[in-house]
Design a protein around this motif. Structure first.
Motif, mmCIF file in Angstrom:
data_model
loop_
_atom_site.group_PDB
_atom_site.id
_atom_site.type_symbol
_atom_site.label_atom_id
_atom_site.label_comp_id
_atom_site.label_asym_id
_atom_site.label_seq_id
_atom_site.Cartn_x
_atom_site.Cartn_y
_atom_site.Cartn_z
ATOM 1 N N THR A 14 0.843 -1.193 0.000
ATOM 2 C CA THR A 14 0.000 0.000 0.000
ATOM 3 C C THR A 14 0.881 1.246 0.000
ATOM 4 O O THR A 14 1.470 1.590 1.037
ATOM 5 N N PRO A 15 1.023 1.905 -1.144
ATOM 6 C CA PRO A 15 1.842 3.125 -1.187
ATOM 7 C C PRO A 15 1.264 4.195 -0.268
ATOM 8 O O PRO A 15 0.048 4.327 -0.145
ATOM 9 N N GLY A 16 2.155 4.939 0.368
ATOM 10 C CA GLY A 16 1.704 5.981 1.281
ATOM 11 C C GLY A 16 2.043 7.371 0.799
ATOM 12 O O GLY A 16 1.217 8.074 0.246
ATOM 13 N N ARG A 17 3.303 7.754 0.926
ATOM 14 C CA ARG A 17 3.721 9.116 0.581
ATOM 15 C C ARG A 17 5.034 9.068 -0.177
ATOM 16 O O ARG A 17 5.755 8.078 -0.145
ATOM 17 N N LEU A 18 5.336 10.165 -0.858
ATOM 18 C CA LEU A 18 6.619 10.280 -1.532
ATOM 19 C C LEU A 18 7.688 10.672 -0.522
ATOM 20 O O LEU A 18 7.434 11.460 0.392
ATOM 21 N N PRO A 19 8.905 10.157 -0.656
ATOM 22 C CA PRO A 19 9.963 10.502 0.300
ATOM 23 C C PRO A 19 10.428 11.941 0.125
ATOM 24 O O PRO A 19 10.560 12.429 -0.999
ATOM 25 N N GLY A 20 10.670 12.616 1.228
ATOM 26 C CA GLY A 20 11.161 13.994 1.198
ATOM 27 C C GLY A 20 12.589 14.066 1.685
ATOM 28 O O GLY A 20 13.219 13.041 1.981
ATOM 29 N N PRO A 21 13.138 15.273 1.779
ATOM 30 C CA PRO A 21 14.524 15.439 2.239
ATOM 31 C C PRO A 21 14.789 14.816 3.602
ATOM 32 O O PRO A 21 15.878 14.284 3.843
ATOM 33 N N ALA A 22 13.791 14.893 4.498
ATOM 34 C CA ALA A 22 13.971 14.329 5.830
ATOM 35 C C ALA A 22 14.148 12.819 5.787
ATOM 36 O O ALA A 22 14.751 12.222 6.684
ATOM 37 N N THR A 23 13.623 12.189 4.745
ATOM 38 C CA THR A 23 13.762 10.741 4.586
ATOM 39 C C THR A 23 15.031 10.393 3.828
ATOM 40 O O THR A 23 15.753 9.448 4.190
ATOM 41 N N ILE A 24 15.335 11.158 2.790
ATOM 42 C CA ILE A 24 16.466 10.840 1.916
ATOM 43 C C ILE A 24 17.809 11.139 2.568
ATOM 44 O O ILE A 24 18.764 10.363 2.433
ATOM 45 N N THR A 25 17.904 12.259 3.283
ATOM 46 C CA THR A 25 19.196 12.686 3.845
ATOM 47 C C THR A 25 19.842 11.634 4.733
ATOM 48 O O THR A 25 21.033 11.313 4.559
ATOM 49 N N PRO A 26 19.119 11.042 5.714
ATOM 50 C CA PRO A 26 19.753 10.003 6.537
ATOM 51 C C PRO A 26 20.199 8.794 5.723
ATOM 52 O O PRO A 26 21.217 8.168 6.041
ATOM 53 N N GLU A 57 20.848 0.222 0.713
ATOM 54 C CA GLU A 57 20.770 1.482 1.445
ATOM 55 C C GLU A 57 19.623 2.387 0.994
ATOM 56 O O GLU A 57 19.243 3.305 1.726
ATOM 57 N N PHE A 58 19.087 2.135 -0.199
ATOM 58 C CA PHE A 58 17.993 2.979 -0.691
ATOM 59 C C PHE A 58 16.727 2.178 -0.996
ATOM 60 O O PHE A 58 15.661 2.472 -0.468
ATOM 61 N N ALA A 59 16.840 1.177 -1.860
ATOM 62 C CA ALA A 59 15.644 0.437 -2.273
ATOM 63 C C ALA A 59 14.956 -0.252 -1.095
ATOM 64 O O ALA A 59 13.721 -0.184 -0.957
ATOM 65 N N LEU A 60 15.716 -0.898 -0.242
ATOM 66 C CA LEU A 60 15.119 -1.604 0.899
ATOM 67 C C LEU A 60 14.428 -0.664 1.882
ATOM 68 O O LEU A 60 13.238 -0.844 2.186
ATOM 69 N N PRO A 61 15.123 0.340 2.428
ATOM 70 C CA PRO A 61 14.449 1.215 3.399
ATOM 71 C C PRO A 61 13.337 2.064 2.791
ATOM 72 O O PRO A 61 12.320 2.306 3.455
ATOM 73 N N LEU A 62 13.519 2.517 1.545
ATOM 74 C CA LEU A 62 12.477 3.343 0.934
ATOM 75 C C LEU A 62 11.183 2.566 0.732
ATOM 76 O O LEU A 62 10.089 3.133 0.799
ATOM 77 N N THR A 63 11.293 1.273 0.498
ATOM 78 C CA THR A 63 10.086 0.449 0.361
ATOM 79 C C THR A 63 9.208 0.576 1.594
ATOM 80 O O THR A 63 7.976 0.697 1.493
ATOM 81 N N SER A 64 9.820 0.554 2.762
ATOM 82 C CA SER A 64 9.056 0.687 4.012
ATOM 83 C C SER A 64 8.700 2.133 4.310
ATOM 84 O O SER A 64 7.601 2.427 4.786
ATOM 85 N N ASP A 65 9.623 3.055 4.001
ATOM 86 C CA ASP A 65 9.396 4.458 4.347
ATOM 87 C C ASP A 65 8.213 5.072 3.609
ATOM 88 O O ASP A 65 7.549 5.973 4.136
ATOM 89 N N VAL A 66 7.955 4.625 2.387
ATOM 90 C CA VAL A 66 6.873 5.232 1.614
ATOM 91 C C VAL A 66 5.597 4.402 1.667
ATOM 92 O O VAL A 66 4.617 4.709 0.980
ATOM 93 N N SER A 67 5.584 3.369 2.492
ATOM 94 C CA SER A 67 4.402 2.516 2.601
ATOM 95 C C SER A 67 3.482 3.001 3.713
ATOM 96 O O SER A 67 3.941 3.505 4.748
#
Length: 318
Positions: A122-134, A236-246
């Motif tokens: 279930t997609p949630g939101r697009l990642p922003g700077p606060a998500t990408i920077t770390p 470092e990107f594909a795995l965490p972003l999958t959860s972060d934007v869900s």
């Protein structure tokens, strides 16, 4: 074909590399087995002990490859043979790294689209700077760890497997990569909450597909830098972003870069690699008028053959 390496005989240095790498992987995971740790949920974060063990495990292939190569050729020559030095002009290298960073993200996006259609994501939101920077900061700090794996897999193992044919060598390399992760997969590392007998074969198939793509990136540059970038992007990107934007908790078995939903995209990417390989050889045959035999045991042709020769592998008996 290398006359010193008859068909059916393992390539020089292959057996000791695999033996040390696999035994080393299990040894580094012993503290976690003794501690009784098992990841049972995607919400469960890695403990400091688990993080340390995984770091040590990731360094095993590179240390093994460097030790075996340096023993025969010396440390300075080992750096060149394993592909750590830049093999192409820096602009081409930079473009290759940039493309390599995007490939796992593209495959993951295709997989998430399929998982969404299947009701697994279930997609949630697009990642922003606060998500990408770390994530960027974590990736920069973690670069040496990905060299720890790729110097071994792409710098040492891959050229030895290419002697069995390019596509076959790429697939075998991916299968080895997946099997090497078994000590961690068995602890629920990739697929928490699922039976080991399910997680291990899924991990091996996934590694065959993704590993083939990463190895193809390696062959296109002659350097491990792009392969490191692809591996880093995956973890470092594909795995965490999958959860972060869900919007919901993600089951890694069903959605994400290591899930079954990425298999169609991964299989398509492998097909593209195969067709591209055939096209290169077809063009080469027309230009040279020579036949090419891609059977197992034959020496990899084209750019793969040239790269294997440049590494000095035919003289390496580590």
């Amino acid at each position: 074909m290398n006359p010193t390496n008859p068909a059916g005989r393992p390539s020089p240095g292959l057996v000791p590399f695999l033996a040390i790498s696999f035994v080393g992987a299990w040894v580094t995971m012993i503290p976690l087995w003794l501690d009784g740790l098992r990841r049972t949920s995607a919400e469960q974060e890695a403990t400091p002990l688990a993080a340390l063990c995984m770091i040590l495990m990731m360094l095993v292939p590179a240390l093994t490859a460097f030790g075996l190569t340096a023993r025969r050729r010396g440390p300075r020559e080992a750096v060149r043979i394993l592909g750590l030095t830049r093999a192409t002009p820096w602009r081409h290298e930079a473009r290759s790294v940039a493309v390599a960073l995007l490939i796992p993200l593209g495959l993951t996006a295709c997989g998430l689209a399929l998982a969404t259609l299947a009701g697994w994501y279930t997609p949630g939101r697009l990642p922003g700077p606060a998500t990408i920077t770390p994530l960027v900061l974590s990736a920069l700090v973690s670069v040496p760890l990905y060299f720890g794996e790729e110097l071994g897999w792409q710098g040492y193992l891959l050229p030895r497997l290419l002697r069995h044919g390019r596509i076959r060598g790429l697939l075998i390399s991916g299968a080895v990569w997946g099997a090497w992760h078994v000590p961690m997969t068995a602890l629920g590392g990739s697929y928490p909450g699922h039976p080991v007998l399910l997680g291990i074969p899924v991990a091996v198939v996934t590694a065959m597909l993704l590993g083939t793509v990463i190895s193809a990136v390696r062959l296109s540059t002659g350097s491990v830098w792009a392969a490191v970038a692809a591996h880093l992007s995956l973890n470092e990107f594909a795995l965490p972003l999958t959860s972060d934007v869900s919007a919901d908790l993600v089951d890694p078995l069903l959605a994400g870069p290591l899930s079954v939903s990425t298999w169609p995209a991964g299989a398509l990417a492998v097909l593209v690699v195969r067709l591209g390989h055939r096209r290169v050889h077809s063009r080469g045959r027309r230009e040279t008028g020579e036949s090419w035999d891609g059977a197992a045991g034959g020496q990899a042709a084209g750019s793969a053959s040239g790269w294997v020769k440049r590494t000095g592998l035919s003289r390496d008996r580590a």
